[in-house]
Design a protein around this motif. Structure first.
Motif: not given
Length: 348
Positions: A71-97
């Motif tokens: 959640a956006a107010d889920g505290g520290d350490g999670g993806e998108g957690g805490g304050e700032g524009s990244g709340a609720g935003r997730v990222i990851g690595t793409l694999l392929g060729k």
């Protein structure tokens, strides 16, 4: 986690706007341009990326990551957690060729992905660098043909922007993992009941040797699926339609099975008719026909002669193959369940 920050905010411009800013040296900005923008990016040794192909499995993985985000107010350490524009935003690595055609155009095929924990607060971003390295090592052990081709993210939940201030920082991190990484943005909000998907590449804009901004250029995106993926997606659609009481769409695979069933029923009826005719001629209840008798004899002669023990062995081998496929399917299902529990435990 590795942390980095930029002193100045980003600038996001529509494709028709020309950048005209007098930023100090070292200022880092993200400039968003459409497909018609400049394409003289870094590109690596094979030239700039011209198109990107994304498998349906990748979209399902990103959507699953988005639905499991803290959640956006889920505290520290999670993806998108805490304050700032990244709340609720997730990222990851793409694999392929990567593929290069005869014209020198580079196409990136994205075949897999995995989530990476991160946190964004203001102009700072922290990325799980060790987690990314360990997951990449595990994936390459399972499929050596895949390598890092870029990273994915979801739009900023507050503004809906695809590229935000910290996108340049994350893109720079993945530039160390591969040459000319692709930034895939998937709109998991399902606006208009569809999954929006766009891909970008980045190039540095400089004036007099001083870094001015990072320009993100949009590239063509195509969605594809292998035959097993297509069958699974089709089954999911039909199951959902059946659950809602709707008429499921026509399925080519079911049509093929229906035609095969009809052909086998017709063949069985013809065999029964021929067997009844032969029995009637033998017991004298029917008049024999020499022409029909010769055709029946020619048909039986064309059949391959297989010893009963050889047929039994072939049948048992086929049954063992079927049981092996069933066992591997159950094993894969168990591994997926374990992976989901591990991801939930690690907060990915």
């Amino acid at each position: 986690m590795s942390r980095a920050s930029y002193p100045n905010p980003s600038i996001l411009l529509p494709p028709s706007v020309t950048l005209a800013s007098h930023a100090p040296a070292g200022a880092a900005r993200s400039v968003l341009q459409g497909p018609g923008g400049p394409t003289d990016g870094p590109g690596g040794q094979d030239g700039p990326v011209s198109s990107c192909s994304v498998r349906s499995l990748v979209l399902f993985g990103i959507l699953d990551h988005y639905t499991r985000r803290p959640a956006a107010d889920g505290g520290d350490g999670g993806e998108g957690g805490g304050e700032g524009s990244g709340a609720g935003r997730v990222i990851g690595t793409l694999l392929g060729k990567r593929y290069v055609d005869d014209m020198g155009h580079v196409t990136v095929e994205v075949t897999n992905c995995f989530a990476v924990p991160h946190a964004e607060r203001g102009d700072e971003v922290a990325i799980g660098k060790d987690f990314n390295r360990q997951m990449l090592a595990l994936h390459t052990r399972a499929n050596r043909g895949e390598s890092v081709v870029g990273w994915y993210a979801t739009p900023c939940p507050e503004t809906g922007r695809h590229v935000v201030d910290t996108s340049s920082l994350i893109h720079e991190f993945y530039s160390d993992e591969c040459s000319d990484p692709v930034h895939l943005v998937v709109d998991a909000a399902l606006a208009d009941d569809r999954v929006g998907c766009r891909a970008y590449t980045s190039s540095a804009l400089s004036v007099g040797g001083a870094a001015l901004a990072n320009a993100f250029h949009e590239v063509r995106v195509s969605l594809g699926a292998t035959e097993p993926e297509r069958i699974c997606v089709d089954r999911m659609i039909r199951s959902e339609a059946a659950a809602e009481g709707k008429q499921p769409p026509a399925n080519e695979g079911d049509a093929d099975v229906s035609r095969l069933r009809g052909s086998m029923e017709t063949l069985l009826s013809m065999l029964e008719s021929a067997g009844d005719y032969v029995d009637g001629v033998v017991d004298g209840s029917a008049v024999g026909d020499d022409r029909v008798g010769r055709e029946v004899a020619d048909t039986l002669a064309s059949m391959p002669k297989v010893r009963p023990e050889a047929f039994a062995k072939a049948f048992e081998d086929g049954m063992q193959d079927l049981l092996m496929v069933t066992y591997l399917s159950n094993l894969t299902r168990a591994q997926l369940a374990i992976a989901e529990k591990l991801n939930a435990t690690l907060g990915v």
